[in-house]
Design a protein around this motif. Sequence first.
Motif, PDB file in Angstrom:
ATOM      1  N   PRO A   1       4.970   0.327  38.901  1.00  0.00           N
ATOM      2  CA  PRO A   1       6.315  -0.417  38.673  1.00  0.00           C
ATOM      3  C   PRO A   1       5.611  -2.057  38.989  1.00  0.00           C
ATOM      4  N   GLY A   2       4.707  -2.030  40.238  1.00  0.00           N
ATOM      5  CA  GLY A   2       3.860  -3.190  41.133  1.00  0.00           C
ATOM      6  C   GLY A   2       3.326  -3.994  40.585  1.00  0.00           C
TER       7      GLY A   2
ATOM      8  N   ASP B   1      -4.125  -3.223  44.084  1.00  0.00           N
ATOM      9  CA  ASP B   1      -2.962  -3.140  45.418  1.00  0.00           C
ATOM     10  C   ASP B   1      -1.768  -3.654  44.849  1.00  0.00           C
ATOM     11  N   TRP B   2      -1.193  -2.230  45.718  1.00  0.00           N
ATOM     12  CA  TRP B   2       0.409  -1.795  45.287  1.00  0.00           C
ATOM     13  C   TRP B   2       0.921  -2.126  43.926  1.00  0.00           C
TER      14      TRP B   2
ATOM     15  N   GLY C   1       2.248  12.452  39.874  1.00  0.00           N
ATOM     16  CA  GLY C   1       2.536  11.468  40.305  1.00  0.00           C
ATOM     17  C   GLY C   1       2.508  10.785  42.400  1.00  0.00           C
ATOM     18  N   VAL C   2       1.745  10.383  42.657  1.00  0.00           N
ATOM     19  CA  VAL C   2       1.149  10.154  44.002  1.00  0.00           C
ATOM     20  C   VAL C   2       1.135   8.382  43.859  1.00  0.00           C
ATOM     21  N   PRO C   3       2.156   7.939  44.165  1.00  0.00           N
ATOM     22  CA  PRO C   3       2.112   5.831  44.157  1.00  0.00           C
ATOM     23  C   PRO C   3       1.791   5.676  45.343  1.00  0.00           C
ATOM     24  N   ARG C   4       1.519   6.725  46.465  1.00  0.00           N
ATOM     25  CA  ARG C   4       1.054   5.885  47.179  1.00  0.00           C
ATOM     26  C   ARG C   4      -0.730   6.332  48.060  1.00  0.00           C
ATOM     27  N   ALA C   5      -0.601   6.670  46.599  1.00  0.00           N
ATOM     28  CA  ALA C   5      -2.718   6.898  46.827  1.00  0.00           C
ATOM     29  C   ALA C   5      -2.525   5.810  47.106  1.00  0.00           C
ATOM     30  N   ASP C   6      -4.096   5.812  47.576  1.00  0.00           N
ATOM     31  CA  ASP C   6      -4.993   4.732  48.207  1.00  0.00           C
ATOM     32  C   ASP C   6      -6.219   4.668  47.231  1.00  0.00           C
TER      33      ASP C   6
ATOM     34  N   THR D   1      -4.856  -0.227  48.536  1.00  0.00           N
ATOM     35  CA  THR D   1      -3.653  -0.138  49.392  1.00  0.00           C
ATOM     36  C   THR D   1      -2.996  -0.079  47.767  1.00  0.00           C
ATOM     37  N   ASP D   2      -1.843   1.355  48.061  1.00  0.00           N
ATOM     38  CA  ASP D   2      -0.937   1.973  47.909  1.00  0.00           C
ATOM     39  C   ASP D   2      -0.868   1.734  45.877  1.00  0.00           C
ATOM     40  N   SER D   3      -2.377   1.795  45.245  1.00  0.00           N
ATOM     41  CA  SER D   3      -2.321   1.487  44.511  1.00  0.00           C
ATOM     42  C   SER D   3      -2.163   2.610  43.154  1.00  0.00           C
ATOM     43  N   GLY D   4      -2.165   4.132  44.068  1.00  0.00           N
ATOM     44  CA  GLY D   4      -0.671   4.904  42.872  1.00  0.00           C
ATOM     45  C   GLY D   4      -1.833   5.522  41.955  1.00  0.00           C
ATOM     46  N   ALA D   5      -1.936   6.918  41.890  1.00  0.00           N
ATOM     47  CA  ALA D   5      -2.893   7.908  41.130  1.00  0.00           C
ATOM     48  C   ALA D   5      -1.526   9.138  40.485  1.00  0.00           C
ATOM     49  N   VAL D   6      -2.416   9.028  39.369  1.00  0.00           N
ATOM     50  CA  VAL D   6      -1.418  10.895  38.656  1.00  0.00           C
ATOM     51  C   VAL D   6      -2.444  11.649  38.015  1.00  0.00           C
TER      52      VAL D   6
END
Length: 99
Positions: free
Chosen positions: A81-82, A54-55, A7-12, A16-21
């Motif tokens: 969670p966002g 985003d987020w 998990g990479v929650p701050r991936a863009d 912005t900070d959409s995250g990725a797994v």
Amino acid sequence: MADLLIGVPRADAGGTDSGAVWLIRGSAELSRLGQIALTALPAGLGQAIIGPADWDLLGLAVSQAGDLNGDGLGDLILAAPGRDVAGRARRARMPGRPG
């Protein structure tokens, strides 16, 4: 080599900070590659799931979930969670695959 969930929650990638797994499928081929970037993972060795907005922070938490849908395969839970849809947080489940 076992499968790996990252998990990479701050991936863009999705905003912005959409995250990725990334789900990396364990294999002998993967262990021979050495160090590689997740974004350059060869086809067939894994897949990315990108947070759509985003987020979202997709990937802040990732976990095994057992067999939630009764298909005999292990399932995964990915937290975002966002993510907010109609004022409610949303959770996604990714069905397992045959081992």
